[in-house]
Motif scaffolding. Structure first.
Motif, mmCIF file in Angstrom:
data_model
loop_
_atom_site.group_PDB
_atom_site.id
_atom_site.type_symbol
_atom_site.label_atom_id
_atom_site.label_comp_id
_atom_site.label_asym_id
_atom_site.label_seq_id
_atom_site.Cartn_x
_atom_site.Cartn_y
_atom_site.Cartn_z
ATOM 1 N N THR A 66 -26.250 43.157 -32.876
ATOM 2 C CA THR A 66 -25.516 43.119 -32.320
ATOM 3 C C THR A 66 -24.827 41.635 -31.773
ATOM 4 N N ARG A 67 -23.735 41.153 -31.384
ATOM 5 C CA ARG A 67 -22.965 39.842 -30.778
ATOM 6 C C ARG A 67 -22.595 41.169 -29.657
ATOM 7 N N PRO A 68 -22.316 40.972 -28.250
ATOM 8 C CA PRO A 68 -21.352 41.195 -27.402
ATOM 9 C C PRO A 68 -20.229 40.354 -27.699
ATOM 10 N N GLU A 73 -18.862 33.720 -26.496
ATOM 11 C CA GLU A 73 -19.562 31.730 -27.040
ATOM 12 C C GLU A 73 -21.276 31.481 -26.365
ATOM 13 N N TRP A 74 -21.023 32.184 -25.258
ATOM 14 C CA TRP A 74 -22.667 31.544 -24.282
ATOM 15 C C TRP A 74 -23.501 32.797 -25.084
ATOM 16 N N ALA A 77 -24.975 31.335 -28.100
ATOM 17 C CA ALA A 77 -25.810 29.996 -27.949
ATOM 18 C C ALA A 77 -27.160 30.722 -27.584
ATOM 19 N N LYS A 78 -26.993 31.742 -26.629
ATOM 20 C CA LYS A 78 -28.594 32.185 -25.801
ATOM 21 C C LYS A 78 -29.224 32.696 -27.455
ATOM 22 N N LEU A 79 -28.375 33.442 -27.613
ATOM 23 C CA LEU A 79 -29.374 34.330 -28.101
ATOM 24 C C LEU A 79 -29.729 33.634 -30.048
ATOM 25 N N ASP A 80 -29.580 32.696 -30.187
ATOM 26 C CA ASP A 80 -29.359 30.883 -30.927
ATOM 27 C C ASP A 80 -30.721 30.295 -30.207
ATOM 28 N N ARG A 81 -30.528 30.187 -29.689
ATOM 29 C CA ARG A 81 -31.775 29.422 -28.384
ATOM 30 C C ARG A 81 -32.998 30.620 -28.417
ATOM 31 N N ASN A 82 -32.693 31.654 -28.426
ATOM 32 C CA ASN A 82 -33.993 32.104 -28.387
ATOM 33 C C ASN A 82 -34.445 32.554 -30.022
#
Length: 133
Positions: A66-68, A73-74, A77-82
């Motif tokens: 899921t996407r909060p 936006e933050w 980016a955080k989940l994509d970096r993971n």
């Protein structure tokens, strides 16, 4: 989010119990060779088998992620970096000759344990076959 378990989750514990009951011995939170601050959830160092059990939210499960909506936006980016970090870790381990097994937290622990046991047995028979699954 600080209360979110990052290790020793219920799924990890269930898988480890099944592996131990099957007679397999392993290392927990094993450092990824050559990559500081990265860990393998369950490692079989002699057989070079790395087991990583990824949480659906944190690692972008195609079925359950899921996407909060707050601060979207933050979070994106955080989940994509993971996910990028996951790929880098897998590629690094494979390049080092490890067999990397990644599972989602929603997968049945018994199924995970069977696949891990088979991979460890295979690596003990044919130690030079590193692969990703």
């Amino acid at each position: 989010m600080s209360r979110q378990a990052s290790k020793d989750t219920a799924v990890e514990l269930a898988v480890r119990r099944l592996l131990h009951a099957a007679g397999l011995r392993y290392r927990v939170e094993y450092p990824v060779p050559g990559m500081p601050r990265r860990r393998i959830d369950v490692a079989f160092p002699r057989a070079k088998v790395a087991v990583l059990i990824d949480g659906c939210f944190w690692h972008g499960c195609p079925q359950h992620a899921t996407r909060p909506k707050a601060n979207a936006e933050w979070w994106r980016a955080k989940l994509d970096r993971n996910m990028v970090r996951d790929r880098e870790t897998t590629e690094h381990l494979v390049a080092q000759g490890w067999t990397v097994l990644r599972f989602w937290e929603h997968e049945a622990p018994a199924d995970v344990a069977v696949r891990v046991a088979a991979a460890v047995a295979e690596q003990r028979i044919h130690p030079n076959r590193g692969r990703k699954s």
